[in-house]
Write an enzyme that holds these catalytic residues in place. Structure first.
Site, PDB file in Angstrom:
ATOM      1  N   GLY A   1       0.821  -1.024   0.341  1.00 27.69           N
ATOM      2  CA  GLY A   1       0.173   0.018  -0.049  1.00 27.69           C
ATOM      3  C   GLY A   1       0.866   1.111   0.115  1.00 27.69           C
ATOM      4  O   GLY A   1       2.068   1.097  -0.099  1.00 27.69           O
ATOM      5  N   CYS A   2       0.557   2.088  -0.528  1.00 21.11           N
ATOM      6  CA  CYS A   2       0.651   3.669  -0.950  1.00 21.11           C
ATOM      7  C   CYS A   2       1.494   4.315   0.823  1.00 21.11           C
ATOM      8  O   CYS A   2       2.727   4.177   1.238  1.00 21.11           O
ATOM      9  CB  CYS A   2       0.072   4.649  -1.108  1.00 21.11           C
ATOM     10  SG  CYS A   2      -1.137   4.724  -0.342  1.00 21.11           S
TER      11      CYS A   2
END
Lengths: 337, 337, 337, 337
Positions: A148-149
């Site tokens: 995920g970012c």
């Protein structure tokens, strides 16, 4: 020439994967699909791609696509990926999944995503695609759980000092700020311009679904279970994540010492850059690149870490291509500079 | 104390009407409604209203609401207003409709909005609520067709010189630029932050549904049918419209002459301000106010008019309250400064 | 390997030239200079360049720089370029000047820039660097007057139809909208975030210094002197220009006919793309690229042209590199895709 | 009718003071001054004030101004205020100083502002103008040190729980995010649109000059010296501050308990609103108002506080007028709603 497919080609991550791949010398995009009303050239959907790629974006048909690819990128919503991954794996194809479906243990997944995991069989095969930590496993993987970012920015910002065993693991605070593309490409009043512009908010304070992902990987780094406090914020800009991380040092270190630890840790990793003493990175230093820039400052016994990435590059599509490069023996930086 | 209801209380225009009315000394908001999942205090929906108004926002029930209001503001989508207006008029209540439903002749309406008008009986009663042109008719009206945001900026920018009969009516070009709230409060990918921010586009070039409204009113001013070229643009900002208008003068006039014509025309009109020679207005001079600022410049035989308003104030809710003030004999500026 | 220098390396145009050139296979940047307090690596000034170029950005010394370059890009304020150009030309080096100093005849220059031209001797040698119109002359040129950003978007939007001799040359209206980087990198209250954000303004209406440049080139295309009305606007975004152009057709043509004229005109020109009928371009289709996207719509006898570029790419640095590619026999698209 | 002057009338804070005061029923603005090139009506400088106030903005002359005011607001840069305050106090006038000059002890001032304090005589008379903490002293004060924007949001967010003596005072982390007007109205490359837009940065991490102000007041609340970690961030928006504060509870409390503590503490304070359980405030709830909205969430032993204000209202001009209202016996909310 590796044949590559992109599922979810019309989302922000899918679009970004395509934009990177059209400049890649070792692969050829052979298949594009998305949930769309009518099949049309991807360059009609994204006019910026005119003259660069002519492929038709088809409606989803995983079985058919699997016949014409060596590798597939899945830029899909959570819960959808786990329905398609088995199809590609069964067909002997490699998969880079940009959703959260293969990042967590099934029991944790159920808590945070609210449903039973549908592909527990393949879950153990998934390698967490953070090359700075898992390079060798990525090389051999058939299934990548692309990070995920937020976790990318937070984990890269904490791992080196955590590994040294010199912070209070009961006191890890990550205050993250993200541009709006991080929320995906969809009609949603809360993401509309008039709601987001000239506004600033914290959301899902310590309840964001990226929290267990951060905890899982940092616990692996620490070799013991730890906890974090994680508050994301929505910033009125398109791209970029900046995480401000507060750690309590358990050993006496100054800023120079800490910079040294980080530089050693990331030596030879082409996409992490440590700021010089006295400097802190800003998102525009990394936007549209695959870099993670990290600034460090010790004040008393507190270490402040500022970690910046482009949420669609190092935080999604760029990292996915970096993983592909490692998996297929390309230069890790191919198409990413 | 006039009792006022607002239908469509959760849209941008409805919200703005409420925010203005809570400061109005002559009226009391007695009813609020909107299409919502559950009825709750309007201050829960818009926290900025906390401590200013406690009223519950109900689900729509026009008959019931009509019993408890003297006047109703309709902040509704086009095509919905014309189903409710008859109910309020029949109950003897006055109506200010912010939609386009009562602005056009029924045949023109059908062309531009694609459906047959459902309330042709009341249509002739509607007065176009542009106080600078129709003040006396507004005073006596039971039904106000509150002007569109683009038309307000364009018509106010052209009317004075057109009235003087000294422009080429075959050459009227209006290039309008609007902030995003003008498009309403709704989930729509095209209005999402990531699509609008750092982007600029023309849309519906000379096909926007506000074009026939501009033509109708300017033709009334000119005393003959004329045409306009009208191109709207979407600007990455929340509020404000700036229309740049290009007119061809048929008489020799300099900037000073034209300013003089405009100042005479708007003498005594509290919400139009003419910029001094050599100055052009910008949207921030009018944002959050009910003013229309107009700058003028003659160059050769071309008159350039720059006309600025706040699309939610003078372009919608502010003008609606201005109309209410005229209808009920309040100071025209009450609650608008 | 061509040796290239960049003067004014710390401005937006200079920065952009460098960012493009680091990916160019046929040249090597050998010299960088700017008016700075201390000489330091360019990657310290622009951290995004870290790892891509290590060169020191020096204080200006044209004579010294001339010894170590084959070509120099000048990203300088107007009036400064004409002091340096003679030095480089005298040393036998080729020059691409991004300022306005070599775009106009000396008498016109004096009117619009307020000073006597200081290098009238070299002025006739300058070739206007718009490759779509002057490709062959560019090839042989020693001195390129690189076009302004507004003129690039306006001229490319008008030239094909003007060349066909079927518009009223007494009625050319260009309403242009630009992002803020177009104004350069400098401390200026009028360009500060709080002044520009959530604001929209027209400025220098029909008095902008790019107007004579547009007139000069369009007159060359038309083969006769013509005039334009040109109003620029400042838009709260970083990059992108969109020009909405209104032309009066003197021959009966529909949208399809006009698209056909434009497609023929730009056939073989790699950086102009004509939108399909019914579509208009937006700035995000071209931002960060060297493309000019043009949309066309005939309505009555009016042709509406929407022309979009990235002001720093096709409007400045990208076009400059395109010119270099032509001058030195590289692929016209090298480093620009 | 109280006669009021504003020094620094052309800065953001000065402009905002004027915009509030033109709606105030108990005072009259009699004097305006600023460092300007020529004296002209304030409505020429800020066209939005046209029709609301006609006063000339003069060049600075404190002695002359002092003769014609009862109270003066100083919206001046740090270090300038302390040269003017003695003049007004000596003339027997009351002063509300929006700079930092009277907020700190002289030795701390010297450390953070780099110069010796020039008005140590009056320093002890200054009352810190945070009405929620110092209401009674403000009432009698002749000199108000109006709080900084960051300190207002942070102190109001911490004071109630700190007062209860149930947090670890060795662990106070304030991560603040501010819109750009907080930096003042001045030409500065770092504040230019193209630098700030689409960018996000932390700055002066734990070295910002507002840190000692926060420490001073919180230490007064706690009755003992404490420390904070304070990192400000610059957000691409005009207005608004959101501070995310992380505190470690030393007593077992849940979110409801904490909300209860905050509601009791702010009972009767008109400008602090506590969010309901499960809700967090966003800046748009408070922008253009004088409110401070505070959201609270307990997670484990960590209390997350989200505190929002408009930096120019509650963070500067609004709070200054609130102080004036208290000093002169007006309704505390007059002109602030």
């Amino acid at each position: 020439m590796i044949k590559v497919g992109v599922v979810g080609a019309t989302g922000y991550a899918g679009e970004e994967v395509i934009k990177i791949l059209v400049n890649h010398k070792g692969i050829k995009i052979t298949e594009l699909s998305a949930v769309i009303d009518k099949e049309e050239p991807i360059s009609s959907i994204f006019p910026a791609l005119k003259g660069k790629i002519d492929l038709i974006c088809k409606k989803p048909d995983a079985e058919a696509m699997a016949k014409n690819v060596d590798l597939v990128f899945l830029g899909l919503p959570h819960k959808v990926s786990m329905e398609l991954v088995p199809i590609f794996l069964k067909a002997g194809k490699r998969v880079i999944d940009l959703s959260a479906d293969y990042r967590l243990a099934p029991d944790v997944y159920k808590v945070w995503y609210g449903v039973e995991h549908k592909d527990k069989g393949n879950l153990p095969k998934a390698v967490y695609g953070l090359p700075e930590l898992y390079h060798d496993a990525i090389k051999k993987a058939d299934l990548i759980a692309n990070p995920g970012c937020y976790p990318t920015s937070v984990i890269l910002g904490i791992a080196p000092i955590l590994k040294q065993n010199c912070i209070d693991t009961g006191h890890i605070i990550a205050d993250s700020k993200s541009g709006v593309t991080g929320a995906g490409r969809k009609p949603d009043l809360a993401l509309s311009f008039s709601e987001v512009n000239e506004n600033l908010k914290a959301y899902k304070a310590n309840e964001h679904q990226h929290k267990p992902e951060i905890i899982k990987i940092l616990s692996e780094v620490a070799g013991k279970t730890l906890d974090v406090v994680f508050t994301p914020h929505l910033i009125p800009m398109n791209r970029g994540i900046l995480s401000t991380i507060y750690l309590r040092l358990t050993r006496k270190l100054d800023t120079k010492d800490v910079i040294d630890i980080y530089e050693k840790f990331y030596k030879g990793k082409p996409f992490v850059r440590i700021s010089a003493e006295g400097k802190l990175p800003q998102t525009k230093d990394v936007v549209l690149t695959n870099y993670c820039d990290i600034g460090l400052k010790v004040t008393g016994d507190i270490l402040i870490v500022v970690s910046c990435i482009d949420n669609l590059k190092k935080g999604a599509a760029g990292q996915a291509v970096q993983n592909m490069n490692i998996m297929f023996g390309f230069d890790e930086k191919e198409a990413l500079e």
